[in-house]
Design a protein around this motif. Structure first.
Motif, mmCIF file in Angstrom:
data_model
loop_
_atom_site.group_PDB
_atom_site.id
_atom_site.type_symbol
_atom_site.label_atom_id
_atom_site.label_comp_id
_atom_site.label_asym_id
_atom_site.label_seq_id
_atom_site.Cartn_x
_atom_site.Cartn_y
_atom_site.Cartn_z
ATOM 1 N N LEU A 73 0.326 -2.223 0.745
ATOM 2 C CA LEU A 73 -0.721 -2.442 0.738
ATOM 3 C C LEU A 73 -1.663 -1.474 1.392
ATOM 4 O O LEU A 73 -1.555 -0.086 1.973
ATOM 5 C CB LEU A 73 -0.769 -4.058 2.559
ATOM 6 N N PRO A 74 -3.162 -1.874 1.458
ATOM 7 C CA PRO A 74 -4.247 -0.912 1.486
ATOM 8 C C PRO A 74 -4.249 -0.442 2.637
ATOM 9 O O PRO A 74 -3.501 -1.085 3.681
ATOM 10 C CB PRO A 74 -5.809 -1.088 1.099
ATOM 11 N N GLY A 75 -4.256 1.259 2.932
ATOM 12 C CA GLY A 75 -4.655 1.154 4.315
ATOM 13 C C GLY A 75 -6.594 1.503 4.515
ATOM 14 O O GLY A 75 -6.992 0.535 4.316
ATOM 15 N N LEU A 76 -6.761 2.481 5.844
ATOM 16 C CA LEU A 76 -8.214 1.492 5.975
ATOM 17 C C LEU A 76 -8.900 2.097 5.351
ATOM 18 O O LEU A 76 -8.703 3.107 5.439
ATOM 19 C CB LEU A 76 -8.080 2.000 7.570
ATOM 20 N N PRO A 77 -10.065 1.828 4.650
ATOM 21 C CA PRO A 77 -10.903 2.548 3.796
ATOM 22 C C PRO A 77 -11.536 4.121 4.037
ATOM 23 O O PRO A 77 -12.062 4.103 5.676
ATOM 24 C CB PRO A 77 -12.078 1.186 3.114
ATOM 25 N N THR A 78 -11.017 4.840 3.349
ATOM 26 C CA THR A 78 -11.953 6.142 3.766
ATOM 27 C C THR A 78 -12.630 6.588 2.842
ATOM 28 O O THR A 78 -12.852 6.218 1.719
ATOM 29 C CB THR A 78 -11.209 6.602 4.137
#
Length: 434
Positions: A73-78
């Protein structure tokens, strides 16, 4: 009587009609999952979200595929600053762990970007790393698969049924190792996924057993990015034409590339997935096919699979690398066609047309000329029936009978000219084959 509370709706990801983007994310492998809600330039991270009276929750971290890291899954958007800088960071990441040709490094890195906005396009190419055991193709799948959009890892040891279900549920990228399935039934099912999976709106129909033990058809969406590792090729030429391929065999591993992937690779991949999620949030609603990028020197199929890639390419240098690769591959494909049975037959026909001012092409003359020139290459007899079938069924050149003689019809001369061009047979066809 008190009304029953509706069960929360579990969501992996979605794009609503108003452009709201929803994603299940996981900050790290031990963290619980959350929902990222992006709309109108605002980004919200929450454990649950209510929309139109329905409460939505993320796919849980305890889900078997997430727990075992089969899906990333993606991580938190940065922040990533720009698509050009993000593309460069992907290239540097891949170069730390892989030895690829400079050209294909740019293609693969751009393919990663494409995977994060793939649902904005109607057609996609596939990426392939081909080579024998120990050539590095499995590592390439791990390195790039770890940063694809919702990458799902499978192998030739997997049964095909879970692949259908997972692609339909998660709608992410498929990373398939050892894609040369040894068992005919499994290979046929895999080919269905690959044949239907590069064009939107072509689900695969499979029989589903209901709770009442009844059989009913069910459609599985298999559209999405795919990276495969394999040792050979598929027999289906149409399927083969969808792959952008890097040949891994014979490529030495430089001394500065580690023999085994370090733990830092997974950490770096997660950081990139976080930046790539922000890329999706910003770009998903505005990317589109750019028809001005069609290259008239390339065949329609090549343009078709390259256009999505070219349309999101961040730099002119990368676009040039993609087109250079395409031109080289097309030259190879045309050369292979020219040496095929169909190509040899067209060589004979082109020579006959040039040497016969009347343009009459009796089938028997074609068979005699083909046998004389190419017959020694075949273990089977060259008969009128054999070549006539190829003319009609594979090349689409009809036969007709006149005065008791079966001949090739040249009423549609334009059709023949298109075939000669497609098979790379020019005006000197009669002298440059043998």
């Amino acid at each position: 009587m008190q009304s029953q509370q509706r069960k929360p709706a579990r969501v992996v990801s979605d794009v609503l009609a108003d452009g709201t983007l929803i994603e299940s994310v996981q900050a790290d492998a031990q963290a619980p999952t959350s929902l990222v809600i992006a709309r109108g330039g605002e980004i919200e991270v929450t454990s649950k979200w209510t929309h139109e009276g329905v409460q939505h929750v993320p796919v849980p971290a305890a889900h078997n595929l997430i727990k075992h890291r089969a899906i990333k899954l993606p991580g938190l958007p940065t922040e990533y600053r720009s698509a050009e800088k993000l593309g460069g960071r992907i290239e540097r990441y891949a170069s730390r762990y892989l030895a690829l040709s400079p050209e294909f490094l740019k293609i693969a890195s751009t393919y990663v970007l494409l995977s994060w906005v793939y649902d904005a396009f109607n057609e996609l190419p596939y990426l392939r790393f081909r080579g024998d055991y120990g050539s590095g193709k499995s590592r390439a799948l791990t390195v790039f698969g770890s940063i694809l959009y919702k990458g799902f890892f499978a192998s030739g040891a997997s049964t095909v049924s879970p692949i259908f279900h997972t692609l339909d549920t998660f709608k992410g990228a498929l990373i398939l190792d050892e894609a040369d399935f040894r068992f005919t039934d499994e290979k046929a099912e895999l080919v269905k996924i690959l044949n239907n999976g590069n064009v939107k709106g072509f689900p695969v129909l499979r029989t589903h057993v209901t709770a009442a033990k009844e059989f009913e058809p069910r459609a599985f969406s298999v559209y999405g990015p795919k990276i495969v590792g394999m040792r050979g090729s598929y027999d289906d030429r149409a399927l083969e034409s969808r792959f952008l391929t890097e040949e891994m065999s014979g490529r030495a591993l430089p001394a500065d590339i580690p023999i085994s992937l370090p733990e830092a690779q997974e950490e770096e991949a997660l950081a990139l997935r976080s930046k790539l999620l922000m890329y999706r949030i910003r770009e998903r609603g505005r990317v589109a096919i750019d028809p001005s990028l069609v290259d008239p020197s390339l065949e329609p199929r090549m343009n078709q699979i390259l256009l999505p890639l070219l349309s999101i390419t961040p730099t002119a240098e990368t676009r040039s690398a993609i087109l250079s690769y395409a031109a080289r591959i097309q030259t190879s494909v045309v050369s292979d066609r020219a040496s095929s049975t169909e190509g040899q037959l067209l060589h004979v026909i082109a020579y006959t047309v040039q040497s016969d001012a009347k343009g009459i092409l009796p089938l028997q003359h074609i068979v005699d000329a083909f046998t004389s020139r190419f017959g020694s290459e075949y273990d089977r007899p060259i008969t009128n029936r054999y070549l006539g079938g190829i003319l009609r069924n594979r090349l689409g050149l009809p036969l007709y009978k006149t005065n008791g003689v079966v001949a090739v019809s040249l009423k549609d001369r334009a059709r023949l000219d298109v075939l000669l061009k497609r098979y790379g047979i020019g005006e000197n066809a009669g002298t440059n084959s043998g």
